[in-house]
Design an enzyme around this catalytic site. Structure first.
Site, PDB file in Angstrom:
ATOM      1  N   CYS A   1       0.884  -1.160   0.000  1.00  0.00           N
ATOM      2  CA  CYS A   1       0.000   0.000   0.000  1.00  0.00           C
ATOM      3  C   CYS A   1       0.922   1.210   0.000  1.00  0.00           C
ATOM      4  CB  CYS A   1      -0.912   0.023   1.225  1.00  0.00           C
ATOM      5  SG  CYS A   1      -1.848   1.562   1.396  1.00  0.00           S
TER       6      CYS A   1
ATOM      7  N   CYS B   1      -0.716   4.446   2.202  1.00  0.00           N
ATOM      8  CA  CYS B   1      -0.768   4.386   3.680  1.00  0.00           C
ATOM      9  C   CYS B   1      -0.221   3.016   4.082  1.00  0.00           C
ATOM     10  CB  CYS B   1      -2.156   4.710   4.228  1.00  0.00           C
ATOM     11  SG  CYS B   1      -3.580   4.014   3.376  1.00  0.00           S
ATOM     12  N   SER B   2      -1.013   2.166   4.670  1.00  0.00           N
ATOM     13  CA  SER B   2      -0.495   0.837   5.026  1.00  0.00           C
ATOM     14  C   SER B   2      -1.620  -0.186   5.029  1.00  0.00           C
ATOM     15  CB  SER B   2       0.177   0.873   6.406  1.00  0.00           C
ATOM     16  OG  SER B   2       1.232   1.791   6.419  1.00  0.00           O
ATOM     17  N   CYS B   3      -2.515  -0.107   4.040  1.00  0.00           N
ATOM     18  CA  CYS B   3      -3.664  -1.012   3.973  1.00  0.00           C
ATOM     19  C   CYS B   3      -3.186  -2.468   3.968  1.00  0.00           C
ATOM     20  CB  CYS B   3      -4.477  -0.725   2.716  1.00  0.00           C
ATOM     21  SG  CYS B   3      -5.180   0.940   2.732  1.00  0.00           S
TER      22      CYS B   3
END
Lengths: 219, 219
Positions: free
Chosen positions: B119, B122-124
């Site tokens: 991701c 962000c950090s999905c």
């Protein structure tokens, strides 16, 4: 927004450094931040897109300097004040305004197992027919939205092929600003690595990116 | 130098040391404690619910869930077909669902295709099947490099792919969450599902590693 969070393709961050036997949280406060953010989120004063945008609105240098859960903490403090759950004076003093009524949490500990597995969804019913078909060539638009958006800079202006059609989903650019969910078609678009990065890329490689219909135009 | 700062912060400074060598809470831990007290005092969160949610992600929801999905797909061809067609439903059959796993897509590795998930914005990450993401997945190094230099990242992490194997990098820019179905290791025909699950590491389901060999152990 063309923020520092939009990192795909940047250089200079060094090697990827995995940690052996990594704990889920590296300190008790990280777990608290994670849980507070989710449970305060249950008041539904904001949505996931507004939450992501609040992190992106951090000053760029601050964004780079802070860890993941420090960002969550900073954005949670911003959101609870901006969305009226606590006042700036309460946050500064750490004390509840004695005149404010005590509220009842929407989620109790007995609710946690159900909350943990509950299936929400960003998919929405729509009667609008899809503009693009699987296998069709599309160009990702050359746009620079100043608010929240999920079209990474590295695909803008690039040509790819529609790989998957996910039907209509909440449109983050609108939802993040509380201008409504404005659902529209979401696709996964496949870009050849060479289309994105040039001839140095392996001709066999591809990057697949989820893009809403408004981010795309026919070729 | 952002990376060294990030690395330092991401490991979480719960405690600093004062001049007498005593542990004292860090400024961040104190700030989190202050916010928690305020939220509880105002009735915005139930403190027992915070602890229950933390415990859920520390001890109940983790990559073992995803490993069971992969093992079932290896052992049961009909399940594998359902998983590749409608991953959210097939994963829910095993009891795994919830936040950040509402719209699952499983991507299958083959001898000629290797999939990798990132991701960049962000950090999905698919929480119901993998738990919360490790620090390296959230690092600026991984987010920036996985799309432009996936082979370099994989080689650094110990996975060198042949030039003619296609690398497909999935950038999770929407609410769709991706899980890699790794290739079943050779010499595993006689293994039961639970033993197969033991071979499936978290990293192999992100796409930065291969499953362990039967006599080995999943990292």
């Amino acid at each position: 927004m063309n923020g520092v969070h939009d990192m795909g393709g940047m250089h200079g961050f060094g090697p990827v450094q995995p940690e052996a036997d990594e704990p889920v949280f590296h300190a008790p406060w990280e777990g608290k931040v994670y849980a507070m953010r989710r449970l305060v989120g249950a008041w539904r004063r904001w949505n996931i897109d507004a939450g992501r945008h609040s992190i992106e609105r951090m000053p760029a240098a601050e964004y780079l300097r802070t860890s993941y859960y420090e960002k969550w903490l900073q954005s949670l403090e911003m959101l609870v004040v901006e969305r009226g759950l606590i006042t700036a004076a309460e946050l500064a003093s750490g004390r509840a305004d004695p005149a404010a009524p005590k509220m009842t949490p929407p989620v109790r500990s007995a609710d946690i197992p159900a909350i943990a597995t509950a299936r929400g969804s960003s998919e929405r019913e729509s009667s609008v027919p899809p503009r693009f078909a699987i296998g069709q060539k599309v160009r990702s638009r050359k746009i620079n939205p100043v608010g929240h958006t999920r079209i990474p800079r590295y695909v803008r202006g690039r040509i790819g092929t529609v790989e998957l059609d996910h039907k209509a989903h909440v449109f983050p650019d609108s939802n993040a600003d509380f201008r409504g969910e404005a659902p529209q078609r979401l696709y996964t678009v496949r870009f050849a690595a060479r289309e994105l990065w040039g001839d140095a890329a392996n001709p066999a490689d591809a990057v697949l990116v989820d893009l809403w219909e408004e981010y795309l135009e026919p070729v | 130098m952002g990376d060294s700062h990030e690395h330092e912060h991401d490991h979480g400074h719960d405690h600093a040391h004062d001049h007498e060598g005593q542990d004292v809470p860090s400024a961040t831990a104190l700030r989190v404690k202050a916010l928690e007290s305020l939220l509880v005092e105002k009735g915005l969160v139930d403190p027992a619910a915070l602890d229950a949610l933390i415990d859920t992600y520390e001890s109940k929801i983790g990559p073992r869930n995803g490993a069971r999905v992969v093992a079932r797909a290896w052992a049961d061809p009909a399940y594998k077909q359902r998983l590749l067609k409608d991953a959210s439903s097939a994963i829910a059959e095993l009891g795994y669902s919830g936040a950040q796993g509402e719209h699952m897509v499983v991507v299958e590795n083959t001898p000629s295709v290797h999939n990798l998930v990132v991701c960049t914005l962000c950090s999905c990450y698919p929480w119901p099947v993998l738990g919360l993401p490790p620090v390296w997945y959230k690092s600026y190094a991984y987010r920036s490099r996985a799309v432009i230099d996936p082979r370099g990242v994989l080689a650094e992490l110990g996975l060198s792919l042949a030039e003619d194997v296609s690398v497909r990098v999935w950038d999770s820019t929407s609410e769709i969450r991706y899980l890699v179905l790794p290739l079943r290791p050779p010499n595993t025909d006689n293994l039961e599902e639970e033993a197969l699950a033991d071979l499936v590491s978290r990293d192999s389901m992100i796409g930065v590693a291969l499953p362990a060999a039967p006599e080995g152990r999943a990292p």
